[in-house]
Design a protein around this motif. Structure first.
Motif, PDB file in Angstrom:
ATOM      1  N   VAL A 132      18.188  -8.720  73.759  1.00 19.88           N
ATOM      2  CA  VAL A 132      19.284  -8.618  74.839  1.00 19.88           C
ATOM      3  C   VAL A 132      17.859  -8.459  76.097  1.00 19.88           C
ATOM      4  O   VAL A 132      17.556  -7.689  76.502  1.00 19.88           O
ATOM      5  CB  VAL A 132      20.034  -7.511  74.761  1.00 19.88           C
ATOM      6  CG1 VAL A 132      20.823  -7.509  75.983  1.00 19.88           C
ATOM      7  CG2 VAL A 132      21.388  -7.595  73.419  1.00 19.88           C
ATOM      8  N   VAL A 133      18.159  -8.563  77.401  1.00 17.65           N
ATOM      9  CA  VAL A 133      17.726  -9.250  78.302  1.00 17.65           C
ATOM     10  C   VAL A 133      18.578  -8.565  79.838  1.00 17.65           C
ATOM     11  O   VAL A 133      19.446 -10.085  80.106  1.00 17.65           O
ATOM     12  CB  VAL A 133      17.255 -10.625  78.800  1.00 17.65           C
ATOM     13  CG1 VAL A 133      15.806 -10.238  80.228  1.00 17.65           C
ATOM     14  CG2 VAL A 133      16.079 -10.827  77.376  1.00 17.65           C
ATOM     15  N   ALA A 134      18.737  -7.529  79.667  1.00 13.94           N
ATOM     16  CA  ALA A 134      19.606  -7.033  80.782  1.00 13.94           C
ATOM     17  C   ALA A 134      18.543  -5.859  82.229  1.00 13.94           C
ATOM     18  O   ALA A 134      19.175  -5.569  82.472  1.00 13.94           O
ATOM     19  CB  ALA A 134      20.086  -5.583  79.906  1.00 13.94           C
ATOM     20  N   GLU A 177      10.953 -11.897  82.004  1.00 20.65           N
ATOM     21  CA  GLU A 177      11.095 -10.816  81.346  1.00 20.65           C
ATOM     22  C   GLU A 177      12.105 -11.541  79.968  1.00 20.65           C
ATOM     23  O   GLU A 177      11.995 -11.964  78.707  1.00 20.65           O
ATOM     24  CB  GLU A 177      12.497 -10.319  80.964  1.00 20.65           C
ATOM     25  CG  GLU A 177      11.998  -8.349  81.982  1.00 20.65           C
ATOM     26  CD  GLU A 177      10.781  -7.696  80.604  1.00 20.65           C
ATOM     27  OE1 GLU A 177      11.078  -8.142  79.841  1.00 20.65           O
ATOM     28  OE2 GLU A 177      10.195  -7.267  81.493  1.00 20.65           O
ATOM     29  N   CYS A 178      12.638 -13.520  80.261  1.00 20.28           N
ATOM     30  CA  CYS A 178      13.415 -14.397  78.760  1.00 20.28           C
ATOM     31  C   CYS A 178      11.846 -15.013  78.452  1.00 20.28           C
ATOM     32  O   CYS A 178      12.375 -15.019  77.091  1.00 20.28           O
ATOM     33  CB  CYS A 178      14.846 -14.801  79.775  1.00 20.28           C
ATOM     34  SG  CYS A 178      15.399 -15.348  78.779  1.00 20.28           S
ATOM     35  N   LEU A 179      11.024 -15.536  79.367  1.00 18.62           N
ATOM     36  CA  LEU A 179      10.352 -15.597  78.632  1.00 18.62           C
ATOM     37  C   LEU A 179       9.408 -15.409  77.467  1.00 18.62           C
ATOM     38  O   LEU A 179       8.674 -15.345  77.064  1.00 18.62           O
ATOM     39  CB  LEU A 179       9.367 -16.181  80.245  1.00 18.62           C
ATOM     40  CG  LEU A 179       9.480 -17.479  80.660  1.00 18.62           C
ATOM     41  CD1 LEU A 179       8.626 -17.349  81.965  1.00 18.62           C
ATOM     42  CD2 LEU A 179       9.741 -18.707  79.992  1.00 18.62           C
ATOM     43  N   ASP A 180       9.358 -13.551  78.189  1.00 17.07           N
ATOM     44  CA  ASP A 180       8.303 -12.934  77.013  1.00 17.07           C
ATOM     45  C   ASP A 180       9.299 -13.104  75.467  1.00 17.07           C
ATOM     46  O   ASP A 180       8.966 -12.936  74.644  1.00 17.07           O
ATOM     47  CB  ASP A 180       8.184 -11.245  77.567  1.00 17.07           C
ATOM     48  CG  ASP A 180       7.257 -11.178  78.986  1.00 17.07           C
ATOM     49  OD1 ASP A 180       6.637 -12.361  79.291  1.00 17.07           O
ATOM     50  OD2 ASP A 180       7.041 -10.523  79.572  1.00 17.07           O
ATOM     51  N   LEU A 189      20.753 -13.248  77.445  1.00 16.10           N
ATOM     52  CA  LEU A 189      20.608 -13.038  78.569  1.00 16.10           C
ATOM     53  C   LEU A 189      21.708 -12.873  79.571  1.00 16.10           C
ATOM     54  O   LEU A 189      22.792 -13.484  79.243  1.00 16.10           O
ATOM     55  CB  LEU A 189      19.958 -14.301  78.882  1.00 16.10           C
ATOM     56  CG  LEU A 189      19.467 -14.310  80.230  1.00 16.10           C
ATOM     57  CD1 LEU A 189      18.892 -13.458  80.815  1.00 16.10           C
ATOM     58  CD2 LEU A 189      18.771 -15.969  80.409  1.00 16.10           C
ATOM     59  N   GLU A 190      21.430 -11.787  80.383  1.00 14.15           N
ATOM     60  CA  GLU A 190      22.688 -11.046  81.879  1.00 14.15           C
ATOM     61  C   GLU A 190      22.375 -12.881  82.343  1.00 14.15           C
ATOM     62  O   GLU A 190      21.905 -13.095  83.124  1.00 14.15           O
ATOM     63  CB  GLU A 190      22.106  -9.434  81.995  1.00 14.15           C
ATOM     64  CG  GLU A 190      22.932  -9.051  81.576  1.00 14.15           C
ATOM     65  CD  GLU A 190      24.858  -8.947  81.262  1.00 14.15           C
ATOM     66  OE1 GLU A 190      24.907  -9.723  82.800  1.00 14.15           O
ATOM     67  OE2 GLU A 190      25.209  -8.688  80.888  1.00 14.15           O
ATOM     68  N   LYS A 191      23.892 -12.403  82.579  1.00 15.94           N
ATOM     69  CA  LYS A 191      24.447 -13.818  83.841  1.00 15.94           C
ATOM     70  C   LYS A 191      23.434 -13.048  85.062  1.00 15.94           C
ATOM     71  O   LYS A 191      23.226 -11.879  85.239  1.00 15.94           O
ATOM     72  CB  LYS A 191      24.543 -14.323  84.250  1.00 15.94           C
ATOM     73  CG  LYS A 191      26.537 -12.953  84.363  1.00 15.94           C
ATOM     74  CD  LYS A 191      26.130 -11.780  86.430  1.00 15.94           C
ATOM     75  CE  LYS A 191      26.871 -10.814  86.247  1.00 15.94           C
ATOM     76  NZ  LYS A 191      26.376 -10.379  87.699  1.00 15.94           N
ATOM     77  N   PRO A 192      23.334 -14.167  86.342  1.00 17.84           N
ATOM     78  CA  PRO A 192      23.403 -15.096  86.146  1.00 17.84           C
ATOM     79  C   PRO A 192      21.258 -15.955  85.552  1.00 17.84           C
ATOM     80  O   PRO A 192      20.601 -15.066  85.343  1.00 17.84           O
ATOM     81  CB  PRO A 192      23.167 -15.807  87.746  1.00 17.84           C
ATOM     82  CG  PRO A 192      22.606 -14.517  89.036  1.00 17.84           C
ATOM     83  CD  PRO A 192      22.346 -13.162  87.383  1.00 17.84           C
ATOM     84  N   VAL A 235      19.289 -19.785  73.217  1.00 13.33           N
ATOM     85  CA  VAL A 235      19.903 -18.838  74.007  1.00 13.33           C
ATOM     86  C   VAL A 235      21.028 -18.564  74.527  1.00 13.33           C
ATOM     87  O   VAL A 235      21.373 -19.742  74.703  1.00 13.33           O
ATOM     88  CB  VAL A 235      18.919 -18.539  75.904  1.00 13.33           C
ATOM     89  CG1 VAL A 235      19.591 -17.674  76.781  1.00 13.33           C
ATOM     90  CG2 VAL A 235      17.106 -18.717  75.285  1.00 13.33           C
ATOM     91  N   MET A 236      21.857 -17.222  74.470  1.00 15.38           N
ATOM     92  CA  MET A 236      23.315 -16.954  75.269  1.00 15.38           C
ATOM     93  C   MET A 236      23.631 -16.410  76.538  1.00 15.38           C
ATOM     94  O   MET A 236      22.264 -15.652  76.237  1.00 15.38           O
ATOM     95  CB  MET A 236      24.013 -16.574  74.236  1.00 15.38           C
ATOM     96  CG  MET A 236      25.442 -15.920  74.411  1.00 15.38           C
ATOM     97  SD  MET A 236      26.286 -14.273  73.786  1.00 15.38           S
ATOM     98  CE  MET A 236      26.244 -15.352  71.993  1.00 15.38           C
ATOM     99  N   VAL A 237      23.852 -16.813  77.596  1.00 21.38           N
ATOM    100  CA  VAL A 237      24.195 -16.123  79.108  1.00 21.38           C
ATOM    101  C   VAL A 237      25.573 -15.290  79.036  1.00 21.38           C
ATOM    102  O   VAL A 237      26.347 -15.827  78.032  1.00 21.38           O
ATOM    103  CB  VAL A 237      23.944 -17.331  79.601  1.00 21.38           C
ATOM    104  CG1 VAL A 237      23.945 -15.888  81.297  1.00 21.38           C
ATOM    105  CG2 VAL A 237      22.364 -17.476  79.574  1.00 21.38           C
ATOM    106  N   ASN A 238      25.625 -14.110  79.121  1.00 22.23           N
ATOM    107  CA  ASN A 238      26.557 -13.218  79.079  1.00 22.23           C
ATOM    108  C   ASN A 238      27.378 -13.527  79.974  1.00 22.23           C
ATOM    109  O   ASN A 238      27.589 -12.868  81.290  1.00 22.23           O
ATOM    110  CB  ASN A 238      26.357 -11.630  79.135  1.00 22.23           C
ATOM    111  CG  ASN A 238      27.792 -10.974  78.865  1.00 22.23           C
ATOM    112  OD1 ASN A 238      28.394 -11.338  78.110  1.00 22.23           O
ATOM    113  ND2 ASN A 238      27.121  -9.619  79.341  1.00 22.23           N
ATOM    114  N   HIS A 239      28.485 -14.607  79.889  1.00 18.80           N
ATOM    115  CA  HIS A 239      29.501 -15.038  81.191  1.00 18.80           C
ATOM    116  C   HIS A 239      30.440 -14.341  79.893  1.00 18.80           C
ATOM    117  O   HIS A 239      31.402 -14.766  79.669  1.00 18.80           O
ATOM    118  CB  HIS A 239      29.822 -16.317  81.598  1.00 18.80           C
ATOM    119  CG  HIS A 239      28.792 -16.946  82.809  1.00 18.80           C
ATOM    120  ND1 HIS A 239      27.838 -18.223  82.350  1.00 18.80           N
ATOM    121  CD2 HIS A 239      28.577 -16.394  83.172  1.00 18.80           C
ATOM    122  CE1 HIS A 239      26.784 -17.704  83.248  1.00 18.80           C
ATOM    123  NE2 HIS A 239      27.659 -17.217  84.035  1.00 18.80           N
TER     124      HIS A 239
END
Length: 363
Positions: free
Chosen positions: A111-113, A122-125, A136-139, A161-165
């Motif tokens: 989870v990238v928050a 952070e998402c690339l890592d 991944l947190e939005k946006p 990758v899922m985005v938390n909308h």
């Protein structure tokens, strides 16, 4: 960019027999939380919010997930998270950098928050550490150029990758989507977000601290999700700037072949926070937002002979929306080959493109 399910060590297996899928579904997935601030952790302590209200709490509440690590560069936050987890008889590893985390543990879910400015790095890592799923947190990122770098890495390393909308997972909005056929042809849509946070100014693009991207991504996403429309080429009116030239109000107008009138409005000078959508059809209406969900349909009028009026529809509106827990369950179902991602990366990138078209007219 469609992804097949790739749970660690197990290939995607459409058409597998029920016995095997039953075993597969019982897998315990490991998770790590990167960013232990509000959405990562502390909103789970807010007594007024529907719980779980943070990634930590939602992951803990799911029996198919075990949190094995957390990371934050803020030592105080990391230590506070560690103490909390120990109080719940959990013993995940705590790290003060993601480099240490990825060098020590290999979770199924990362989870990238973190804040918007850190999403790209952070998402690339996280993707390069090759988990089975990144939440991944939005946006997605500060702009589409950054978002496309995330997309490219996700494709290269075959990491979904899922985005938390969150409203995509919320029971009240799902009820609204299910109710849409009952209101006939959609005549107009009004989507509005009001807060005290500035809407936009160029100097805030470097860290994303403006509501067009921070909160507007939710507004655009839920309009697209509910209506199944693509929004492009807006006509932006009602632009109001304060004495410092900061945009505080605007309305973006759209028209599609199916829906002739769609408005998305934002205010950044309100003394309250409000989020809501009003959908008017030829046979009914839906009004839904933070703290309310109202459904109306056409019935013979009690007031006028030969007329029809809108009355409250007979529909069960859930008291608890499950917005965060449903998101985590979708992650589990995806990894268990039971469901697609409800909020995939490409949908979130499409939201960002809509916001950037509006931003171009606000500059």
């Amino acid at each position: 960019m469609p992804f097949l399910v790739r749970a660690q060590g197990v290939p995607a297996c459409p058409g597998a027999d029920n016995d095997f899928m039953g075993i597969f579904a019982r897998k315990k997935y490991t998770a790590a939380v990167v960013g232990l601030g509000r959405i990562g952790f502390s909103l789970g302590m807010d007594a007024k919010r529907e719980q779980p209200a943070s990634h930590t709490m939602a992951l803990m509440a799911n029996r198919s997930i075990e949190i094995i690590a957390g990371a934050d560069c803020d030592v105080h936050r990391a230590d506070e998270w560690k103490s909390f987890m120990e109080s719940k008889r959990r013993a995940p590893a705590v790290f003060y950098s993601t480099k240490e985390l990825y060098g020590s543990v290999h979770p199924d879910i990362v989870v990238v928050a973190v804040n918007e400015a850190s999403h790209l790095g952070e998402c690339l890592d996280a993707i390069q550490s090759r988990p089975s799923l990144v939440i991944l947190e939005k946006p997605v990122a500060l702009d589409t150029a950054e978002a496309m770098k995330i997309r490219a890495a996700a494709s290269e390393f075959s990491v979904p990758v899922m985005v938390n909308h969150e409203r995509r997972f919320s029971a009240d909005y799902i009820a609204a989507r299910d109710f849409l056929p009952r209101i006939g042809e959609i005549q107009r849509v009004r989507a509005e977000l009001d807060s005290g946070l500035r809407v936009y100014a160029p100097q805030f693009e470097k860290d994303g601290s403006y509501s067009l991207i921070h909160d507007g991504t939710h507004l655009v996403d839920i309009v697209r999700f509910l209506l199944g429309v693509e929004l492009s080429s807006p006509r932006v009116t009602g632009i109001f700037r304060d004495k410092d030239g900061i945009v505080r109000n605007f309305t973006a107008h759209y028209a599609t072949s199916r829906i002739p009138d769609i408005e998305i409005s934002m205010s950044g000078r309100s003394k309250f926070f409000s989020f809501g959508i009003d959908i008017l059809g030829t046979l009914g209406r839906i009004c839904i937002g933070n703290g309310y969900a109202k459904f109306y349909e056409r019935r013979e009028s009690r007031l006028y002979t030969g007329f029809y009026s809108l009355s409250n529809a007979k529909i069960r509106v859930p008291k608890k929306t499950g917005y965060f827990s449903n998101m985590v369950q979708n992650a589990v179902d995806f990894l268990s080959a039971r469901a697609p991602l409800v909020s995939p990366l490409d949908e979130a990138i499409a939201d960002l493109r809509v916001l950037e078209e509006i931003k171009a007219q606000l500059k």
